[in-house]
Design an enzyme around this catalytic site. Structure first.
Site, PDB file in Angstrom:
ATOM      1  N   SER A  82       0.828  -1.202   0.000  1.00 47.64           N
ATOM      2  CA  SER A  82       0.000   0.000   0.000  1.00 47.64           C
ATOM      3  C   SER A  82       0.865   1.256   0.000  1.00 47.64           C
ATOM      4  CB  SER A  82      -0.944   0.008   1.203  1.00 47.64           C
ATOM      5  OG  SER A  82      -0.220  -0.020   2.426  1.00 47.64           O
ATOM      6  N   TYR A  83       1.974   1.209   0.708  1.00 44.25           N
ATOM      7  CA  TYR A  83       2.911   2.335   0.767  1.00 44.25           C
ATOM      8  C   TYR A  83       3.540   2.572  -0.605  1.00 44.25           C
ATOM      9  CZ  TYR A  83       7.050   4.947   2.449  1.00 44.25           C
ATOM     10  OH  TYR A  83       8.025   5.885   2.665  1.00 44.25           O
ATOM     11  N   ALA A  84       3.966   1.503  -1.250  1.00 51.36           N
ATOM     12  CA  ALA A  84       4.581   1.622  -2.574  1.00 51.36           C
ATOM     13  C   ALA A  84       3.592   2.182  -3.590  1.00 51.36           C
ATOM     14  CB  ALA A  84       5.104   0.264  -3.028  1.00 51.36           C
ATOM     15  N   ALA A 114       1.128   4.202  -3.027  1.00 48.78           N
ATOM     16  CA  ALA A 114       0.951   5.630  -2.754  1.00 48.78           C
ATOM     17  C   ALA A 114       2.158   6.444  -3.207  1.00 48.78           C
ATOM     18  CB  ALA A 114       0.690   5.844  -1.263  1.00 48.78           C
ATOM     19  N   LYS A 115       3.345   5.940  -2.913  1.00 48.55           N
ATOM     20  CA  LYS A 115       4.554   6.699  -3.238  1.00 48.55           C
ATOM     21  C   LYS A 115       4.780   6.792  -4.748  1.00 48.55           C
ATOM     22  CE  LYS A 115       6.068   8.062   0.737  1.00 48.55           C
ATOM     23  NZ  LYS A 115       5.972   9.525   1.042  1.00 48.55           N
TER      24      LYS A 115
END
Length: 255
Positions: free
Chosen positions: A157-159, A161-162
């Site tokens: 999920s972080y990847a 978004a980034k």
């Protein structure tokens, strides 16, 4: 103590997530170069502590408590910056919330959190800042992640978004260049509260992570990341926009 160059004298910067970690390091480095800095984040005591550090160095800082996941808070951050200092020249979108899970365990709530505090918050801050940055030309630095570029496990999920932030950065660079606004992405690998948690929870995995960095160490939030951001938003880098600056010690180099 102010830098001898004072490349940002007379400029005003807003840094999200400035109460700790990389955000704090960036704020300190910008202040060292002469900028007045608006510090935003969710914890007032942390913001005030950083503001004291900046004041002790002879620069100006103003804390604004708020959550980048809330549109009204983001708009308040920008409005208060202009109300206090009369202008906005530099916007640094650093704040981000997320959880670490393997993709098979990732839920839509995890993705919503990462997007709401990441690309959506970045978009809202950029749009709120636009009228002020257009006044004399300005600079935006959005934070991506070397973790996203690498596709590290358990950061789905972080990847997502980034990498969305990097796409937003490139589009804004094309659309807003006509206004004299530069928009770039920084992807760091640096010490932060999240990195400290990672190290403490899984020391062996953390050591493998560091071993994969050609320079052999994690970045320092102020000296390695903050100073680079200060250079990036200065006139020294006035012809760079739409770029991704990999401040990761070389960990994303192709084998």
């Amino acid at each position: 103590m102010m830098s001898e160059t004072s490349r940002l004298e007379g400029k005003v910067a807003l840094v999200t997530g400035a109460g700790q970690g990389v955000g704090r390091g960036v704020a300190l480095a910008l202040a060292r170069e002469g900028a007045a800095v608006v510090l935003t984040g969710r914890t007032e005591s942390k913001l005030r502590s950083v503001a004291v550090e900046i004041a002790d160095r002879g620069a100006k800082a103003h804390p604004v408590v708020g959550d980048v996941g809330r549109r009204e808070d983001v708009e308040l951050m920008v409005a208060e910056c202009v109300a206090v200092f009369g202008r906005l020249d530099v916007l640094v979108n650093n704040a981000q919330s997320s959880v670490q899970r393997l993709l098979k365990d990732t839920g839509e709530d995890d993705i919503d959190l990462a997007y709401r505090t990441g690309p959506l918050a970045t978009f809202r801050a950029m749009r709120a800042a636009l009228p002020h940055l257009r006044a004399e030309g300005g600079s935006i630095v959005n934070f991506g992640s070397s973790t996203a570029v690498q596709g590290d496990p358990a950061f789905g999920s972080y990847a997502m978004a980034k990498e969305a932030i990097r796409g937003l950065t490139r589009t804004a660079a094309r659309e807003w260049g006509r206004y004299g606004i530069r928009v770039n992405t920084v992807c760091p690998a640096a010490f932060s509260p999240a990195a400290d948690t990672f190290r403490d929870a899984d020391p062996e995995r953390f050591e493998r992570f560091v071993a994969g960095i050609p320079l052999g160490r994690m970045g320092d939030p102020e000296q390695d990341i903050g100073r680079a951001v200060a250079a990036l938003v200065s006139d020294d880098m006035a012809y760079l926009t739409g770029a991704t600056l990999m401040l990761c010690g070389g960990r994303t180099l192709l084998a």
